[in-house]
Write an enzyme that holds these catalytic residues in place. Structure first.
Site, PDB file in Angstrom:
ATOM      1  N   LYS A  59      -5.995 -14.543   8.451  1.00  0.00           N
ATOM      2  CA  LYS A  59      -6.885 -14.543   7.282  1.00  0.00           C
ATOM      3  C   LYS A  59      -6.224 -15.200   6.072  1.00  0.00           C
ATOM      4  O   LYS A  59      -6.849 -15.984   5.372  1.00  0.00           O
ATOM      5  CB  LYS A  59      -7.295 -13.099   6.948  1.00  0.00           C
ATOM      6  CG  LYS A  59      -8.273 -13.006   5.758  1.00  0.00           C
ATOM      7  CD  LYS A  59      -8.933 -11.641   5.675  1.00  0.00           C
ATOM      8  CE  LYS A  59      -9.932 -11.565   4.540  1.00  0.00           C
ATOM      9  NZ  LYS A  59     -10.564 -10.240   4.435  1.00  0.00           N
ATOM     10  N   HIS A  60      -4.971 -14.862   5.825  1.00  0.00           N
ATOM     11  CA  HIS A  60      -4.310 -15.324   4.593  1.00  0.00           C
ATOM     12  C   HIS A  60      -3.166 -16.311   4.856  1.00  0.00           C
ATOM     13  O   HIS A  60      -3.012 -17.297   4.148  1.00  0.00           O
ATOM     14  CB  HIS A  60      -3.767 -14.115   3.822  1.00  0.00           C
ATOM     15  CG  HIS A  60      -4.809 -13.100   3.475  1.00  0.00           C
ATOM     16  ND1 HIS A  60      -5.713 -13.281   2.456  1.00  0.00           N
ATOM     17  CD2 HIS A  60      -5.106 -11.888   4.015  1.00  0.00           C
ATOM     18  CE1 HIS A  60      -6.518 -12.226   2.375  1.00  0.00           C
ATOM     19  NE2 HIS A  60      -6.177 -11.359   3.317  1.00  0.00           N
ATOM     20  N   GLN A  72       0.844  -1.207   0.000  1.00  0.00           N
ATOM     21  CA  GLN A  72       0.000   0.000   0.000  1.00  0.00           C
ATOM     22  C   GLN A  72       0.876   1.253   0.000  1.00  0.00           C
ATOM     23  O   GLN A  72       1.914   1.299   0.654  1.00  0.00           O
ATOM     24  CB  GLN A  72      -0.940  -0.003   1.211  1.00  0.00           C
ATOM     25  CG  GLN A  72      -0.227  -0.089   2.563  1.00  0.00           C
ATOM     26  CD  GLN A  72      -1.182  -0.178   3.757  1.00  0.00           C
ATOM     27  OE1 GLN A  72      -2.397  -0.230   3.600  1.00  0.00           O
ATOM     28  NE2 GLN A  72      -0.638  -0.175   4.958  1.00  0.00           N
ATOM     29  N   GLU A 112      -3.452 -10.494   9.247  1.00  0.00           N
ATOM     30  CA  GLU A 112      -3.075 -10.980   7.906  1.00  0.00           C
ATOM     31  C   GLU A 112      -2.688 -12.456   7.974  1.00  0.00           C
ATOM     32  O   GLU A 112      -2.983 -13.231   7.072  1.00  0.00           O
ATOM     33  CB  GLU A 112      -1.929 -10.142   7.339  1.00  0.00           C
ATOM     34  CG  GLU A 112      -2.329  -8.708   6.997  1.00  0.00           C
ATOM     35  CD  GLU A 112      -3.421  -8.639   5.932  1.00  0.00           C
ATOM     36  OE1 GLU A 112      -3.246  -9.239   4.857  1.00  0.00           O
ATOM     37  OE2 GLU A 112      -4.450  -7.987   6.177  1.00  0.00           O
ATOM     38  N   HIS A 146       0.937  -4.876   2.759  1.00  0.00           N
ATOM     39  CA  HIS A 146      -0.405  -5.111   3.306  1.00  0.00           C
ATOM     40  C   HIS A 146      -0.558  -6.616   3.594  1.00  0.00           C
ATOM     41  O   HIS A 146      -1.014  -6.990   4.656  1.00  0.00           O
ATOM     42  CB  HIS A 146      -1.473  -4.629   2.311  1.00  0.00           C
ATOM     43  CG  HIS A 146      -2.895  -4.813   2.771  1.00  0.00           C
ATOM     44  ND1 HIS A 146      -3.955  -4.157   2.224  1.00  0.00           N
ATOM     45  CD2 HIS A 146      -3.432  -5.605   3.737  1.00  0.00           C
ATOM     46  CE1 HIS A 146      -5.089  -4.532   2.834  1.00  0.00           C
ATOM     47  NE2 HIS A 146      -4.796  -5.415   3.748  1.00  0.00           N
ATOM     48  N   PHE A 186      -1.894  -6.008  13.083  1.00  0.00           N
ATOM     49  CA  PHE A 186      -2.093  -6.043  11.628  1.00  0.00           C
ATOM     50  C   PHE A 186      -1.475  -7.333  11.065  1.00  0.00           C
ATOM     51  O   PHE A 186      -2.126  -8.060  10.311  1.00  0.00           O
ATOM     52  CB  PHE A 186      -1.425  -4.799  11.032  1.00  0.00           C
ATOM     53  CG  PHE A 186      -1.605  -4.578   9.548  1.00  0.00           C
ATOM     54  CD1 PHE A 186      -2.659  -5.125   8.833  1.00  0.00           C
ATOM     55  CD2 PHE A 186      -0.695  -3.770   8.854  1.00  0.00           C
ATOM     56  CE1 PHE A 186      -2.804  -4.887   7.464  1.00  0.00           C
ATOM     57  CE2 PHE A 186      -0.834  -3.530   7.498  1.00  0.00           C
ATOM     58  CZ  PHE A 186      -1.877  -4.093   6.807  1.00  0.00           C
TER      59      PHE A 186
HETATM   60  P1  5GP Z   1     -11.463  -4.840  -0.283  1.00  0.00           P
HETATM   61  O1  5GP Z   1     -12.900  -5.156  -0.199  1.00  0.00           O
HETATM   62  O2  5GP Z   1     -11.026  -3.677   0.535  1.00  0.00           O
HETATM   63  O3  5GP Z   1     -10.884  -4.873  -1.674  1.00  0.00           O
HETATM   64  O4  5GP Z   1     -10.743  -6.087   0.397  1.00  0.00           O
HETATM   65  C1  5GP Z   1     -10.951  -6.411   1.736  1.00  0.00           C
HETATM   66  C2  5GP Z   1     -10.138  -7.606   2.078  1.00  0.00           C
HETATM   67  O5  5GP Z   1     -10.548  -8.750   1.319  1.00  0.00           O
HETATM   68  C3  5GP Z   1      -8.641  -7.493   1.760  1.00  0.00           C
HETATM   69  O6  5GP Z   1      -7.950  -6.853   2.747  1.00  0.00           O
HETATM   70  C4  5GP Z   1      -8.247  -8.913   1.662  1.00  0.00           C
HETATM   71  O7  5GP Z   1      -8.093  -9.495   2.930  1.00  0.00           O
HETATM   72  C5  5GP Z   1      -9.435  -9.518   0.982  1.00  0.00           C
HETATM   73  N1  5GP Z   1      -9.241  -9.504  -0.472  1.00  0.00           N
HETATM   74  C6  5GP Z   1      -9.689  -8.572  -1.371  1.00  0.00           C
HETATM   75  N2  5GP Z   1      -9.351  -8.915  -2.625  1.00  0.00           N
HETATM   76  C7  5GP Z   1      -8.648 -10.073  -2.527  1.00  0.00           C
HETATM   77  C8  5GP Z   1      -8.032 -10.912  -3.482  1.00  0.00           C
HETATM   78  O8  5GP Z   1      -8.074 -10.692  -4.699  1.00  0.00           O
HETATM   79  N3  5GP Z   1      -7.401 -12.005  -2.995  1.00  0.00           N
HETATM   80  C9  5GP Z   1      -7.376 -12.313  -1.673  1.00  0.00           C
HETATM   81  N4  5GP Z   1      -6.727 -13.411  -1.312  1.00  0.00           N
HETATM   82  N5  5GP Z   1      -7.958 -11.537  -0.756  1.00  0.00           N
HETATM   83  C10 5GP Z   1      -8.579 -10.434  -1.164  1.00  0.00           C
HETATM   84  P1  5GP Z   2      -7.828  -7.094   4.936  1.00  0.00           P
HETATM   85  O1  5GP Z   2      -7.981  -5.772   4.336  1.00  0.00           O
HETATM   86  O2  5GP Z   2      -6.550  -7.827   4.716  1.00  0.00           O
HETATM   87  O3  5GP Z   2      -9.031  -7.967   5.024  1.00  0.00           O
HETATM   88  O4  5GP Z   2      -7.747  -6.669   6.465  1.00  0.00           O
HETATM   89  C1  5GP Z   2      -7.096  -5.547   6.842  1.00  0.00           C
HETATM   90  C2  5GP Z   2      -7.388  -5.424   8.314  1.00  0.00           C
HETATM   91  O5  5GP Z   2      -6.215  -4.950   8.910  1.00  0.00           O
HETATM   92  C3  5GP Z   2      -8.502  -4.462   8.594  1.00  0.00           C
HETATM   93  O6  5GP Z   2      -9.169  -4.896   9.745  1.00  0.00           O
HETATM   94  C4  5GP Z   2      -7.749  -3.187   8.866  1.00  0.00           C
HETATM   95  O7  5GP Z   2      -8.428  -2.369   9.766  1.00  0.00           O
HETATM   96  C5  5GP Z   2      -6.485  -3.719   9.511  1.00  0.00           C
HETATM   97  N1  5GP Z   2      -5.325  -2.864   9.241  1.00  0.00           N
HETATM   98  C6  5GP Z   2      -4.453  -2.473  10.180  1.00  0.00           C
HETATM   99  N2  5GP Z   2      -3.522  -1.678   9.659  1.00  0.00           N
HETATM  100  C7  5GP Z   2      -3.788  -1.574   8.341  1.00  0.00           C
HETATM  101  C8  5GP Z   2      -3.158  -0.884   7.279  1.00  0.00           C
HETATM  102  O8  5GP Z   2      -2.143  -0.199   7.425  1.00  0.00           O
HETATM  103  N3  5GP Z   2      -3.718  -1.021   6.064  1.00  0.00           N
HETATM  104  C9  5GP Z   2      -4.830  -1.791   5.843  1.00  0.00           C
HETATM  105  N4  5GP Z   2      -5.323  -1.873   4.606  1.00  0.00           N
HETATM  106  N5  5GP Z   2      -5.472  -2.444   6.837  1.00  0.00           N
HETATM  107  C10 5GP Z   2      -4.942  -2.338   8.069  1.00  0.00           C
END
Ligand code: 5GP
Ligand code: 5GP
Length: 242
Positions: free
Chosen positions: A135-136, A31, A132, A58, A128
């Site tokens: 989840k991943h 990011q 991650e 991220h 954070f």
């Molecule tokens: P957003 O809705 O903000 O694009 O994504 C929210 C969260 O969904 C991301 O932080 C990530 O954990 C998951 N996510 C979104 N797009 C993808 C993707 O293409 N691949 C994977 N593995 N996770 C994703």
């Molecule tokens: P994802 O987007 O992978 O599903 O989840 C991101 C999670 O990590 C969210 O709950 C978000 O609030 C938290 N988070 C903590 N620090 C950061 C950051 O620097 N960037 C992003 N995108 N998410 C963060």
């Protein structure tokens, strides 16, 4: 005795392959802090202080290739949720496998620099990383140390802001850049095609938010992204100062 040892070894091999999560490639997502912070929601710095003005990690996200829809082109379409199990990726694969600080103790300093949190959620980057990982990471077939070491190595391999600067794309609050020149600079500088995601600043202007590099299943080698998306990006975008 030898037979017993051999059968035990075979059994444990089978157990490992039975629990191995199937996916096709990783997204290594970084990011741009300027774009995280200048939105209407804003950001907070971690307890370690203001992060450097460079892309921050991220996550490293296992993904399926078999996930089409949403245009898959330059039309700003978001990939629809048509992957296996209704999603394009596996997630939360082992709820009992929480991130243990001592597993990554030798990486903490580098992680603080390269993977800082910017969310206003208490300021601890560990939370954070932990989110991650759960989840991943638990779907990555990598151990905790391996997952974070692989992510740090991927970031260290290519300095995205230096690559962009080499193409004349430098942080600015007034300048806009062609999305295609950002895409081309990254492909040329890293040797692999990446995907881009944008968001909007507080004035509604389109800006580069995240770069999705694609990585082989071992988490080591960059590959051309098998699915293309330029999510929420306009033709010209900003790269705001951080
Ligand atoms: P957003 O809705 O903000 O694009 O994504 C929210 C969260 O969904 C991301 O932080 C990530 O954990 C998951 N996510 C979104 N797009 C993808 C993707 O293409 N691949 C994977 N593995 N996770 C994703
Ligand atoms: P994802 O987007 O992978 O599903 O989840 C991101 C999670 O990590 C969210 O709950 C978000 O609030 C938290 N988070 C903590 N620090 C950061 C950051 O620097 N960037 C992003 N995108 N998410 C963060």
């Amino acid at each position: 005795m030898t037979k017993l040892v051999l059968s035990l070894a075979l059994l444990s091999l089978l157990a490992v392959s039975a629990t191995a999560e199937r996916f096709d490639f990783f997204y290594f997502v970084q990011q741009w802090p300027g774009s995280f912070c200048d939105t209407q929601r804003g950001c907070c710095f971690p307890d370690t202080g203001k992060p450097a003005a460079e892309f921050g990690i991220h996550g490293l996200w296992p993904n399926y290739v078999d996930c089409r829809g949403g245009g898959g082109g330059d039309d700003g379409g978001v990939i629809s949720m048509v992957g296996r199990r209704g999603r394009c990726w596996p997630q939360f694969c082992d709820d009992g496998n929480e991130l243990r600080p001592w597993e990554i103790r030798d990486l903490i300093k580098s992680l603080d620099q390269s993977w800082p949190t910017l969310a206003c959620k208490g300021g601890r980057s560990f939370d954070f990383w932990s989110q991650e990982w759960m989840k991943h990471g638990t779907c990555s077939n990598l151990g905790q140390h391996e997952y974070f070491a692989a992510s740090l190595a991927l970031k260290a391999k290519h300095n995205l802001s230096a690559i962009l600067a080499g193409a004349g794309i430098v942080p600015s609050d007034t300048e806009t850049y062609f999305l295609s020149s950002i895409r081309d600079a990254i492909a040329e500088g890293t040797g692999a095609k990446a995907n881009l995601e944008c968001n909007r600043d507080a004035d509604g202007e389109s800006q580069l938010y995240q770069v999705y590099q694609c990585v082989d299943k071992a988490g080591k080698k960059l590959i051309d992204c098998p699915l293309s998306m330029n999510s929420k990006c306009r033709d010209r975008v900003k790269l705001p100062v951080f």
